[in-house]
Design a protein around this motif. Sequence first.
Motif, short mmCIF file in Angstrom:
data_model
loop_
_atom_site.label_atom_id
_atom_site.label_comp_id
_atom_site.label_asym_id
_atom_site.label_seq_id
_atom_site.Cartn_x
_atom_site.Cartn_y
_atom_site.Cartn_z
N LYS A 89 29.02 41.09 49.65
CA LYS A 89 29.65 42.04 49.55
C LYS A 89 31.52 41.94 49.85
O LYS A 89 32.68 42.12 48.66
N GLU A 90 32.61 40.97 50.77
CA GLU A 90 33.87 40.75 51.07
C GLU A 90 34.29 39.55 50.38
O GLU A 90 35.18 40.14 49.47
N LEU A 91 33.65 38.64 49.41
CA LEU A 91 34.11 37.82 48.33
C LEU A 91 33.67 38.89 46.88
O LEU A 91 35.15 38.87 46.53
N ARG A 92 32.90 39.70 46.75
CA ARG A 92 33.41 40.36 45.25
C ARG A 92 34.91 41.13 45.81
O ARG A 92 34.85 42.28 44.51
N ASP A 93 34.61 42.44 46.82
CA ASP A 93 35.20 42.75 47.32
C ASP A 93 37.13 42.20 47.27
O ASP A 93 38.25 43.02 46.49
N LYS A 94 37.58 41.32 47.13
CA LYS A 94 38.09 40.02 46.71
C LYS A 94 38.80 40.10 45.31
O LYS A 94 39.56 40.03 44.44
N ILE A 95 37.27 39.89 44.68
CA ILE A 95 37.28 39.63 43.75
C ILE A 95 37.72 40.86 42.72
O ILE A 95 38.39 40.77 41.38
N LYS A 96 37.22 41.85 42.63
CA LYS A 96 37.56 42.87 42.79
C LYS A 96 39.42 43.50 43.06
O LYS A 96 39.75 43.99 41.66
N ASN A 97 39.99 43.55 43.82
CA ASN A 97 41.24 43.53 44.11
C ASN A 97 42.17 43.23 43.58
O ASN A 97 43.11 43.09 42.89
N GLN A 98 41.56 41.44 42.49
CA GLN A 98 42.52 40.76 42.69
C GLN A 98 42.33 40.86 40.71
O GLN A 98 43.65 40.94 40.17
N MET A 99 41.02 41.44 40.30
CA MET A 99 41.37 41.79 38.87
C MET A 99 41.99 42.68 39.03
O MET A 99 42.96 43.32 37.39
N LYS A 100 42.18 44.06 40.25
CA LYS A 100 42.85 45.22 39.58
C LYS A 100 44.41 44.72 39.87
O LYS A 100 45.12 45.34 38.70
N LYS A 101 44.85 44.24 40.75
CA LYS A 101 46.87 43.01 40.74
C LYS A 101 47.08 42.54 39.34
O LYS A 101 47.81 43.16 38.60
N ASN A 102 46.09 41.90 38.57
CA ASN A 102 45.85 41.27 37.14
C ASN A 102 46.55 42.07 36.28
O ASN A 102 47.52 42.22 35.45
N ILE A 103 45.21 43.40 35.78
CA ILE A 103 45.92 44.64 34.98
C ILE A 103 46.62 45.22 35.28
O ILE A 103 47.79 45.65 34.86
N ALA A 104 47.12 45.25 36.29
CA ALA A 104 48.58 45.93 36.78
C ALA A 104 49.46 45.21 36.86
O ALA A 104 50.41 45.56 35.72
N CYS A 105 49.26 44.11 36.99
CA CYS A 105 50.39 43.65 35.76
C CYS A 105 50.87 43.30 34.63
O CYS A 105 51.36 43.33 33.90
N ILE A 106 49.36 43.59 34.05
CA ILE A 106 49.61 42.96 32.79
C ILE A 106 50.08 44.30 32.20
O ILE A 106 51.12 44.82 31.12
N ASP A 107 49.90 46.21 32.84
CA ASP A 107 50.40 47.03 32.04
C ASP A 107 51.63 47.36 32.31
O ASP A 107 52.39 48.30 31.55
N TYR B 189 33.62 39.40 38.59
CA TYR B 189 33.04 41.29 38.96
C TYR B 189 32.13 41.60 38.12
O TYR B 189 31.74 42.21 39.44
N MET B 190 32.10 41.95 37.28
CA MET B 190 31.31 43.43 36.32
C MET B 190 30.04 42.22 36.31
O MET B 190 29.20 43.64 36.38
N THR B 191 29.63 41.43 36.80
CA THR B 191 28.18 40.54 37.00
C THR B 191 27.96 41.18 38.12
O THR B 191 26.58 41.03 38.77
N ARG B 192 28.46 42.20 38.93
CA ARG B 192 27.66 42.77 40.32
C ARG B 192 26.91 43.51 39.71
O ARG B 192 26.25 43.98 40.48
N SER B 193 26.75 44.19 38.74
CA SER B 193 25.93 45.76 37.79
C SER B 193 25.75 45.76 36.48
O SER B 193 26.76 44.90 36.12
N VAL B 194 24.86 46.05 35.88
CA VAL B 194 24.62 46.80 34.78
C VAL B 194 25.18 47.41 34.77
O VAL B 194 25.95 47.39 33.32
#
Length: 283
Positions: free
Chosen positions: A98-116, A138-143
């Motif tokens: 959970k800790e690592l996937r939360d970090k992955i999700k947070n970085q993903m959001k930062k990247n997308i915000a940077c692109i936008d 991140y997306m492989t966490r669930s279907v």
Amino acid sequence: MKRLFLLFIILLSHSLIHANNVISDYTTEKIESFITYRVVLKSEKDDFVYEEIKRLEEEALQNLSENAIDFEQEECILKSVYLMEFYEHFLNSSGNQKELRDKIKNQMKKNIACIDKRKESQISDWMYLFTGDITAYYMTRSVAATLLHGFKLKGFYEKSIKRNPKRSCAYISLGNWCFYAPGIVGGGKGKAKKNYESALKNAELPGEQYLSYIAISQLNYENKNKKAAEEYLQKAVDLNLGRKDLDLIARCNKKGYSYFQYLRNRSGIDVEMSEDEKDEDDR
């Protein structure tokens, strides 16, 4: 007139060469050196890998401000690179999922915000590529998360290639997307094959060649061409970057399944999550 036309072509070519120069040579060098080194790390012991990734990230970020052209974008790129490698090695160790996937999700959001916040001409092909890759992690966490983010992922890879048609790693990532995605949504093994071949054609770094050989090897295995699969796997061995992953692939093939199948099973997207593990992307 001919001289003026030639001058125009030279100036146009020069502007196109520098159109992608939106990040510093410093960050580019860090990325390119790590693309091959991360392959070497796959065969090292966990304790060494943990300390090495930490050291490399701290060193890269410590000197970034004095070298960066676009600090925010380059910070996102470098943090993504090292976080994904850490995730690859240490997911599920000591109950850290959970800790690592939360970090992955947070970085993903930062990247997308940077692109936008930027025009397409201001975004590095590396930024598109690693935002796609970290979204894939991140997306492989669930279907449900896979379905939600799948097309965004494809778009990031296509934009990376548009920005730099010679980016070998982007073809690998787009090929992987095509391999796992059904034909009805634009995927399929045929499209994966074309992207993997483009990756190999444009591969310059040993790490890029390694990834291309593995991808083509395992696609051949999927297509029941075991001789070609073995030949390309041997090409990866001959690069002398380490054997741990290659030995794993050989064992998978000997047991009757490809490395692609192994990675899908390892991702765990088909495993039911408990309610307290789920977030909005999993419902």
